[in-house]
Design a protein around this motif. Sequence first.
Motif, PDB file in Angstrom:
ATOM      1  N   THR A 152       1.040  -1.104  -0.255  1.00  0.00           N
ATOM      2  CA  THR A 152      -0.050   0.550   0.247  1.00  0.00           C
ATOM      3  C   THR A 152       0.851   1.096  -0.080  1.00  0.00           C
ATOM      4  O   THR A 152       1.900   1.101   0.381  1.00  0.00           O
ATOM      5  CB  THR A 152      -0.782   0.034   1.373  1.00  0.00           C
ATOM      6  OG1 THR A 152      -0.333   0.196   2.667  1.00  0.00           O
ATOM      7  CG2 THR A 152      -1.907  -0.470   1.417  1.00  0.00           C
ATOM      8  N   LYS A 153       0.614   2.171  -0.361  1.00  0.00           N
ATOM      9  CA  LYS A 153       1.316   3.453  -0.603  1.00  0.00           C
ATOM     10  C   LYS A 153       1.155   3.690   1.340  1.00  0.00           C
ATOM     11  O   LYS A 153       2.602   4.225   1.548  1.00  0.00           O
ATOM     12  CB  LYS A 153       0.023   4.722  -0.772  1.00  0.00           C
ATOM     13  CG  LYS A 153       0.058   4.630  -2.713  1.00  0.00           C
ATOM     14  CD  LYS A 153      -0.630   5.551  -3.202  1.00  0.00           C
ATOM     15  CE  LYS A 153      -0.692   4.999  -4.499  1.00  0.00           C
ATOM     16  NZ  LYS A 153      -1.325   6.248  -5.316  1.00  0.00           N
ATOM     17  N   ARG A 154       0.431   3.988   2.221  1.00  0.00           N
ATOM     18  CA  ARG A 154       1.299   3.763   3.466  1.00  0.00           C
ATOM     19  C   ARG A 154       2.357   3.421   4.123  1.00  0.00           C
ATOM     20  O   ARG A 154       3.469   4.013   4.606  1.00  0.00           O
ATOM     21  CB  ARG A 154       0.227   3.710   4.200  1.00  0.00           C
ATOM     22  CG  ARG A 154       0.095   3.851   5.906  1.00  0.00           C
ATOM     23  CD  ARG A 154      -0.904   3.524   7.160  1.00  0.00           C
ATOM     24  NE  ARG A 154      -1.499   5.135   6.949  1.00  0.00           N
ATOM     25  CZ  ARG A 154      -1.762   5.742   7.288  1.00  0.00           C
ATOM     26  NH1 ARG A 154      -1.449   4.682   8.628  1.00  0.00           N
ATOM     27  NH2 ARG A 154      -2.375   6.903   7.822  1.00  0.00           N
TER      28      ARG A 154
ATOM     29  N   LEU B 241       3.177   9.959   1.039  1.00  0.00           N
ATOM     30  CA  LEU B 241       2.136   9.015   1.058  1.00  0.00           C
ATOM     31  C   LEU B 241       1.680   8.810   2.235  1.00  0.00           C
ATOM     32  O   LEU B 241       0.660   7.673   1.730  1.00  0.00           O
ATOM     33  CB  LEU B 241       3.136   8.010   0.355  1.00  0.00           C
ATOM     34  CG  LEU B 241       3.824   8.346  -0.782  1.00  0.00           C
ATOM     35  CD1 LEU B 241       4.858   7.220  -1.422  1.00  0.00           C
ATOM     36  CD2 LEU B 241       2.452   8.177  -1.981  1.00  0.00           C
TER      37      LEU B 241
ATOM     38  N   ILE C  83      -2.653   8.692   2.413  1.00  0.00           N
ATOM     39  CA  ILE C  83      -2.797   7.557   1.547  1.00  0.00           C
ATOM     40  C   ILE C  83      -3.530   6.407   1.971  1.00  0.00           C
ATOM     41  O   ILE C  83      -2.005   5.318   2.441  1.00  0.00           O
ATOM     42  CB  ILE C  83      -2.071   7.828   0.321  1.00  0.00           C
ATOM     43  CG1 ILE C  83      -2.327   9.351  -0.235  1.00  0.00           C
ATOM     44  CG2 ILE C  83      -3.240   6.902  -0.616  1.00  0.00           C
ATOM     45  CD1 ILE C  83      -1.083   9.799  -0.992  1.00  0.00           C
ATOM     46  N   LYS C  84      -3.783   5.769   2.940  1.00  0.00           N
ATOM     47  CA  LYS C  84      -4.111   5.009   3.889  1.00  0.00           C
ATOM     48  C   LYS C  84      -4.228   3.521   2.303  1.00  0.00           C
ATOM     49  O   LYS C  84      -3.306   3.302   2.907  1.00  0.00           O
ATOM     50  CB  LYS C  84      -5.567   4.573   4.357  1.00  0.00           C
ATOM     51  CG  LYS C  84      -5.399   5.691   5.460  1.00  0.00           C
ATOM     52  CD  LYS C  84      -6.448   5.733   6.328  1.00  0.00           C
ATOM     53  CE  LYS C  84      -6.778   7.124   6.809  1.00  0.00           C
ATOM     54  NZ  LYS C  84      -6.956   7.009   8.606  1.00  0.00           N
ATOM     55  N   ASP C  85      -5.107   2.904   1.902  1.00  0.00           N
ATOM     56  CA  ASP C  85      -5.327   1.885   1.891  1.00  0.00           C
ATOM     57  C   ASP C  85      -4.850   1.542   0.138  1.00  0.00           C
ATOM     58  O   ASP C  85      -5.258   0.313  -0.513  1.00  0.00           O
ATOM     59  CB  ASP C  85      -6.588   0.505   1.811  1.00  0.00           C
ATOM     60  CG  ASP C  85      -6.167   0.913   3.864  1.00  0.00           C
ATOM     61  OD1 ASP C  85      -5.094   0.688   3.837  1.00  0.00           O
ATOM     62  OD2 ASP C  85      -7.704   0.215   4.409  1.00  0.00           O
ATOM     63  N   ASP C  86      -4.805   2.710  -0.937  1.00  0.00           N
ATOM     64  CA  ASP C  86      -4.386   2.632  -2.252  1.00  0.00           C
ATOM     65  C   ASP C  86      -3.144   1.672  -2.545  1.00  0.00           C
ATOM     66  O   ASP C  86      -2.026   2.167  -1.692  1.00  0.00           O
ATOM     67  CB  ASP C  86      -4.533   4.419  -2.846  1.00  0.00           C
ATOM     68  CG  ASP C  86      -5.661   5.251  -1.990  1.00  0.00           C
ATOM     69  OD1 ASP C  86      -6.791   4.178  -2.383  1.00  0.00           O
ATOM     70  OD2 ASP C  86      -5.532   6.373  -2.642  1.00  0.00           O
ATOM     71  N   LEU C  87      -3.465   0.416  -3.265  1.00  0.00           N
ATOM     72  CA  LEU C  87      -2.218  -0.165  -3.866  1.00  0.00           C
ATOM     73  C   LEU C  87      -1.134   1.330  -4.523  1.00  0.00           C
ATOM     74  O   LEU C  87      -1.403   2.011  -4.949  1.00  0.00           O
ATOM     75  CB  LEU C  87      -2.872  -1.199  -5.035  1.00  0.00           C
ATOM     76  CG  LEU C  87      -3.820  -2.663  -4.297  1.00  0.00           C
ATOM     77  CD1 LEU C  87      -4.190  -3.073  -4.941  1.00  0.00           C
ATOM     78  CD2 LEU C  87      -2.953  -2.069  -2.927  1.00  0.00           C
ATOM     79  N   ALA C  88       0.145   0.657  -4.449  1.00  0.00           N
ATOM     80  CA  ALA C  88       0.939   1.396  -4.796  1.00  0.00           C
ATOM     81  C   ALA C  88       1.168   1.133  -5.797  1.00  0.00           C
ATOM     82  O   ALA C  88       1.299   0.266  -6.949  1.00  0.00           O
ATOM     83  CB  ALA C  88       2.726   1.034  -3.462  1.00  0.00           C
TER      84      ALA C  88
END
Length: 70
Positions: A8-10, A62, A65-70
Amino acid sequence: MLPNRPLTKRELGMICVVVGIVGFVAVLSVDILDAGREGGIGPAQRLALGLTLALVLLGLSLLPIKDDLA
């Protein structure tokens, strides 16, 4: 063993922050450990410090931005 799921982005942000801080400390420690040398921080060290700070700032951007895929 690494998990078999996308990053994830986080998580990517946390990795960037940690790597940037470790790199910043490493560059400064080279100057501190080589105390007998004159001149202080040179141009290559300034560039490395700037790049590590940029990596930390990228990682911090980054984190929200919690659970967006990187």
